[in-house]
Design an enzyme around this catalytic site. Sequence first.
Site, mmCIF file in Angstrom:
data_model
loop_
_atom_site.group_PDB
_atom_site.id
_atom_site.type_symbol
_atom_site.label_atom_id
_atom_site.label_comp_id
_atom_site.label_asym_id
_atom_site.label_seq_id
_atom_site.Cartn_x
_atom_site.Cartn_y
_atom_site.Cartn_z
ATOM 1 N N ALA A 137 0.839 -1.214 0.000
ATOM 2 C CA ALA A 137 0.000 0.000 0.000
ATOM 3 C C ALA A 137 0.865 1.251 0.000
ATOM 4 O O ALA A 137 1.768 1.398 0.819
ATOM 5 C CB ALA A 137 -0.915 -0.002 1.219
ATOM 6 N N THR A 139 11.066 0.777 -3.943
ATOM 7 C CA THR A 139 11.387 1.119 -5.327
ATOM 8 C C THR A 139 12.873 1.391 -5.503
ATOM 9 O O THR A 139 13.538 1.853 -4.557
ATOM 10 C CB THR A 139 10.592 2.378 -5.741
ATOM 11 O OG1 THR A 139 11.099 2.869 -6.978
ATOM 12 C CG2 THR A 139 10.722 3.500 -4.711
ATOM 13 N N ASP A 140 13.379 1.173 -6.715
ATOM 14 C CA ASP A 140 14.775 1.541 -6.977
ATOM 15 C C ASP A 140 14.931 3.061 -7.119
ATOM 16 O O ASP A 140 16.049 3.557 -7.197
ATOM 17 C CB ASP A 140 15.319 0.809 -8.211
ATOM 18 C CG ASP A 140 14.640 1.220 -9.512
ATOM 19 O OD1 ASP A 140 13.691 2.026 -9.484
ATOM 20 O OD2 ASP A 140 15.068 0.720 -10.583
ATOM 21 N N GLU A 141 13.796 3.774 -7.123
ATOM 22 C CA GLU A 141 13.909 5.241 -7.212
ATOM 23 C C GLU A 141 14.526 5.843 -5.955
ATOM 24 O O GLU A 141 14.925 7.003 -5.963
ATOM 25 C CB GLU A 141 12.543 5.872 -7.516
ATOM 26 C CG GLU A 141 12.085 5.542 -8.925
ATOM 27 C CD GLU A 141 10.868 6.346 -9.368
ATOM 28 O OE1 GLU A 141 10.798 7.545 -9.089
ATOM 29 O OE2 GLU A 141 9.987 5.731 -9.991
ATOM 30 N N LYS A 180 9.393 6.846 0.166
ATOM 31 C CA LYS A 180 9.692 5.412 0.158
ATOM 32 C C LYS A 180 11.030 5.152 0.866
ATOM 33 O O LYS A 180 11.173 4.174 1.601
ATOM 34 C CB LYS A 180 9.754 4.878 -1.280
ATOM 35 C CG LYS A 180 8.431 4.891 -2.026
ATOM 36 C CD LYS A 180 7.365 4.013 -1.404
ATOM 37 C CE LYS A 180 7.648 2.532 -1.541
ATOM 38 N NZ LYS A 180 6.503 1.714 -1.036
ATOM 39 N N LYS A 209 0.317 5.686 -15.618
ATOM 40 C CA LYS A 209 1.714 5.299 -15.801
ATOM 41 C C LYS A 209 1.985 5.132 -17.295
ATOM 42 O O LYS A 209 1.077 4.919 -18.083
ATOM 43 C CB LYS A 209 2.020 4.009 -15.042
ATOM 44 C CG LYS A 209 1.652 4.053 -13.554
ATOM 45 C CD LYS A 209 2.729 4.685 -12.699
ATOM 46 C CE LYS A 209 2.287 5.000 -11.282
ATOM 47 N NZ LYS A 209 2.088 3.910 -10.395
HETATM 48 N N1 NAD Z 1 4.394 0.501 -10.116
HETATM 49 C C1 NAD Z 1 5.723 0.439 -10.144
HETATM 50 O O1 NAD Z 1 6.335 0.424 -11.218
HETATM 51 C C2 NAD Z 1 6.499 0.369 -8.852
HETATM 52 C C3 NAD Z 1 7.896 0.329 -8.940
HETATM 53 C C4 NAD Z 1 8.615 0.224 -7.758
HETATM 54 C C5 NAD Z 1 7.981 0.114 -6.528
HETATM 55 N N2 NAD Z 1 6.620 0.170 -6.484
HETATM 56 C C6 NAD Z 1 5.998 0.051 -5.150
HETATM 57 O O2 NAD Z 1 5.107 -1.048 -5.203
HETATM 58 C C7 NAD Z 1 3.983 -0.806 -4.357
HETATM 59 C C8 NAD Z 1 2.694 -0.982 -5.164
HETATM 60 O O3 NAD Z 1 2.732 -0.090 -6.271
HETATM 61 P P1 NAD Z 1 1.527 -0.046 -7.320
HETATM 62 O O4 NAD Z 1 2.068 0.481 -8.587
HETATM 63 O O5 NAD Z 1 0.804 -1.328 -7.298
HETATM 64 O O6 NAD Z 1 0.619 1.076 -6.658
HETATM 65 P P2 NAD Z 1 -0.899 1.419 -6.921
HETATM 66 O O7 NAD Z 1 -0.969 2.904 -6.763
HETATM 67 O O8 NAD Z 1 -1.403 0.784 -8.168
HETATM 68 O O9 NAD Z 1 -1.658 0.710 -5.707
HETATM 69 C C9 NAD Z 1 -1.565 1.155 -4.396
HETATM 70 C C10 NAD Z 1 -2.689 0.491 -3.609
HETATM 71 O O10 NAD Z 1 -2.558 0.913 -2.246
HETATM 72 C C11 NAD Z 1 -3.852 1.295 -1.780
HETATM 73 N N3 NAD Z 1 -3.658 2.304 -0.735
HETATM 74 C C12 NAD Z 1 -3.178 3.559 -0.885
HETATM 75 N N4 NAD Z 1 -3.146 4.191 0.305
HETATM 76 C C13 NAD Z 1 -3.607 3.297 1.231
HETATM 77 C C14 NAD Z 1 -3.789 3.338 2.633
HETATM 78 N N5 NAD Z 1 -3.492 4.450 3.332
HETATM 79 N N6 NAD Z 1 -4.258 2.247 3.268
HETATM 80 C C15 NAD Z 1 -4.564 1.121 2.570
HETATM 81 N N7 NAD Z 1 -4.412 1.025 1.235
HETATM 82 C C16 NAD Z 1 -3.936 2.097 0.568
HETATM 83 C C17 NAD Z 1 -4.564 1.841 -3.009
HETATM 84 O O11 NAD Z 1 -5.975 1.835 -2.839
HETATM 85 C C18 NAD Z 1 -4.080 0.904 -4.084
HETATM 86 O O12 NAD Z 1 -4.919 -0.237 -4.168
HETATM 87 C C19 NAD Z 1 4.159 0.610 -3.823
HETATM 88 O O13 NAD Z 1 4.690 0.525 -2.524
HETATM 89 C C20 NAD Z 1 5.152 1.252 -4.770
HETATM 90 O O14 NAD Z 1 5.915 2.237 -4.102
HETATM 91 C C21 NAD Z 1 5.867 0.304 -7.605
#
Ligand code: NAD
Length: 326
Positions: A80, A130-132, A160, A195
């Site tokens: 999340a 994330t790698d960011e 993060k 995205k």
């Molecule tokens: N998408 C990418 O390319 C990417 C790359 C590196 C890391 N990440 C990490 O992976 C994880 C998931 O990313 P994603 O792209 O699936 O994100 P996303 O934005 O698609 O999903 C996030 C989810 O978290 C839920 N959420 C947000 N705030 C919340 C809260 N306070 N309580 C409960 N639920 C909550 C949202 O409703 C959503 O379902 C994140 O931690 C992100 O930092 C993503």
Amino acid sequence: MANLLVTGGAGFIGGNFVHYWADRHPDDTVIVLDSLTYAGNRSTIENVKQAELTVGDVRDTSLVETLLRERNVSTIVHFAAESHVDRSISGPDAFIDTNILGTNSLLKAARTVWLDEGSGRQHRFHHISTDEVYGSLGPKDAAFSETHQYQPNSPYSASKASSDHLVRAYHHTFGLEVTTTNCSNNYGPYQYPEKLIPLFLLNALHGRNLPIYGDGMNVRDWLHVEDHCRGIEACLDNGRPGETYNIGGGEELPNMAVIDSICSEVDRAFQEIDGLAMRYPDAPAAKGRATSELKTFIIEIAVTRSTKQRPGANSAMSPTTTLKAA
Ligand SMILES: NC(=O)c1ccc[n+]([C@@H]2O[C@H](COP(=O)([O-])OP(=O)(O)OC[C@H]3O[C@@H](n4cnc5c(N)ncnc54)[C@H](O)[C@@H]3O)[C@@H](O)[C@H]2O)c1
């Protein structure tokens, strides 16, 4: 047979993970905690039999404690987050709230139930990052390693990075069994169309511009979400508590290369699939023209920071005033 708590399991990567885990571990129960922000969608997981959705906020520590206690949860996989860089530039507060305070809330609940109440339960808190947090890669830079210095460039990556440090600190200070994975750019099903890949695909189909910030040469590594899920599973099975692991796809590409391949794939699809032109009449490819004609270079005229590259370059929205160059 185990009970997992998956936070953010109605989002893009979390939702894919719920499917992945349920397919491979049919005896496990996956408890999803998700507050269903704009990025969450319950339909992503509604056909997964072993998944139970609790609509709630990770910042609600007592709710998390109740779930951990009453459902005998032994593993938390924490997805999340507020995840879109450009949104973090226009409004950082939500990122601090969810990504930092939300992670702290989960860690507190895990510590209370797994350690302080003396459950003696074998447990794992797995944090998705994330790698960011390492900053940006130039075209000639080597891939990030786990020992790369943290250099977050956006409020998103800074939040993060902060959560990564909290997770580490709960291991070293309180003995919580934690692991963290830092992954690169994911792509695959269920991604919210803000995205790059889903947004540009939709724009291409509907004949809308494909906005390119700078010269489009910002380099990112691309990871299919199922490969990411496989990496998380490997870390849950074999990762050492207290360790961090990078997960990448080994596909470092400038954004322009990704955009060019979206354009050529869309062109090819219109040539090969009957009915696409009728369904998407506004696409250039429906009229026999090249999708690449939608590429639009955006010149930023407000300089907002001193780094080489804009952190969110080539995601959907620009935080600065922009000027269309082509
Ligand atoms: N998408 C990418 O390319 C990417 C790359 C590196 C890391 N990440 C990490 O992976 C994880 C998931 O990313 P994603 O792209 O699936 O994100 P996303 O934005 O698609 O999903 C996030 C989810 O978290 C839920 N959420 C947000 N705030 C919340 C809260 N306070 N309580 C409960 N639920 C909550 C949202 O409703 C959503 O379902 C994140 O931690 C992100 O930092 C993503």
